[in-house]
Design an enzyme around this catalytic site. Structure first.
Site, PDB file in Angstrom:
ATOM      1  N   GLU B  49       0.833  -1.216   0.000  1.00  0.00           N
ATOM      2  CA  GLU B  49       0.000   0.000   0.000  1.00  0.00           C
ATOM      3  C   GLU B  49       0.866   1.264   0.000  1.00  0.00           C
ATOM      4  OE1 GLU B  49      -3.032   0.045  -0.552  1.00  0.00           O
ATOM      5  OE2 GLU B  49      -3.737  -1.940  -0.019  1.00  0.00           O
ATOM      6  N   ASN B  53       1.321   3.906  -3.073  1.00  0.00           N
ATOM      7  CA  ASN B  53       0.986   5.326  -2.907  1.00  0.00           C
ATOM      8  C   ASN B  53       2.130   6.233  -3.352  1.00  0.00           C
ATOM      9  OD1 ASN B  53      -1.565   4.867  -1.974  1.00  0.00           O
ATOM     10  ND2 ASN B  53      -1.121   5.288   0.179  1.00  0.00           N
ATOM     11  N   ARG B 108      -9.463   3.795  -7.818  1.00  0.00           N
ATOM     12  CA  ARG B 108      -8.937   3.753  -6.452  1.00  0.00           C
ATOM     13  C   ARG B 108     -10.084   3.678  -5.449  1.00  0.00           C
ATOM     14  NH1 ARG B 108      -4.716   3.031  -8.510  1.00  0.00           N
ATOM     15  NH2 ARG B 108      -4.857   1.442  -6.942  1.00  0.00           N
TER      16      ARG B 108
END
Ligand SMILES: Nc1ncnc2c1ncn2[C@@H]1O[C@H](COP(=O)(O)OP(=O)(O)OP(=O)(O)O)[C@@H](O)[C@H]1O
Ligand SMILES: [Mg+2]
Lengths: 105, 164
Positions: B49, B53, B108
């Protein structure tokens, strides 16, 4: 793209997508592109995500499902997950995805 | 007292290929403390994650450098830092809200920070606009219960012979 077309099949009005072993951002664009091309097929109403081979999925996987759900739900289509292992089921449920995707066991 | 047992720091390009690389690196780093399959997947997901990002939001998919630092103490506390020198986050509190995303809404879910929080024991995010973002996470492995946990090998065999 990276995904092979044999990972996709249209059976009746269901588009079946065989998800890769690891569902992440890296592979997401390929899946989205293939899926969206096939969704244009008039026959496709519902989508089945087959997680048989999947051992890893992060939030990019949720994005794939949400995006496809948006495309077909306005025509009354539904989204299903099949062959999810314990962890994938737990991730889908814990993130509230069961509201839009039915997890079939 | 907790003292440092092992520490690594690697820098890699902010390209999507390296999301997997980061997961493999952190899994290998943890091999020594024999985590359960679930613990391992938890950490891999959190790292994935944070790196994703950095690639997508920090560098807007135009590339840059990501640093992954991990350390393990003798009392089996893992800390992980994922650092980028990208655009930064103006409002960290808002960014960390579940479902909040500045990305394309159909791609997303806005669940990345929630996943990091759920799968680790702690999460701290520091960010300065135009300077970058640093995600600090930790997890205690010593705390785990010995009953009901699945050693990696057993779980792997179990997965192969069928589920439920
Ligand atoms: N490294 C970063 N640099 C700049 N902005 C970031 C960074 N990490 C997160 N953000 C901001 O925080 C928001 C929320 O991040 P989060 O990971 O929770 O969701 P997302 O990435 O938008 O969606 P998902 O992770 O579900 O695919 C992002 O949309 C982005 O605006
Ligand atoms: Mg994210």
């Amino acid at each position: 793209m990276e995904q092979n077309m044999e990972e996709y099949a249209i059976i009746d009005n269901y588009l079946c997508i065989k998800m890769p072993q690891e569902v992440d951002h890296h592979g997401a664009a390929g899946i989205r592109a293939c899926a969206d091309r096939l969704i244009l097929d008039d026959k496709v109403k519902n989508i089945v995500f087959d997680f048989e081979n999947t051992t890893f999925m992060d939030s990019s996987g949720l994005g794939i499902i949400i995006g496809r759900y948006r495309k077909i739900s306005c025509f009354g289509g539904k989204v299903y997950a099949i062959n999810t292992n314990e962890r994938i089921s737990r991730i889908l449920k814990a993130s509230g995805m069961s509201a839009i995707i039915e997890i079939l066991v | 007292m907790e003292t440092l047992k092992n520490q690594i720091s690697i820098e890699f390009d902010a390209i999507s290929e390296n999301e997997r690389l980061a997961r493999v690196v952190i899994a290998a780093f943890l091999a020594g403390i024999d985590p359960t399959l679930d613990e391992l997947e938890d950490v891999k997901t959190a790292v994935s994650e944070a790196v994703t990002n950095a690639v997508i939001h920090g560098y807007k998919e135009n590339g840059g450098k990501v640093v992954l630092r991990a350390s393990l103490s003798t009392d089996e506390k893992l800390t992980v830092d994922i650092i980028d020198y990208g655009v930064g986050i103006a409002n960290v509190e808002q960014a960390m809200q579940p479902l909040f995303t500045t990305g394309v809404p159909s791609e997303r879910s806005g669940m990345g920070f929630s996943f990091m929080e759920a799968f680790m024991d702690g999460l701290e995010v520091e960010s300065t606009p135009r300077e970058g973002t640093s995600v600090h996470m930790w997890k205690h492995f010593a705390k785990r219960q010995t009953t009901g946990t699945k050693p990696i090998l057993q779980a792997a065999v179990w997965n192969r012979t069928g589920r439920e």
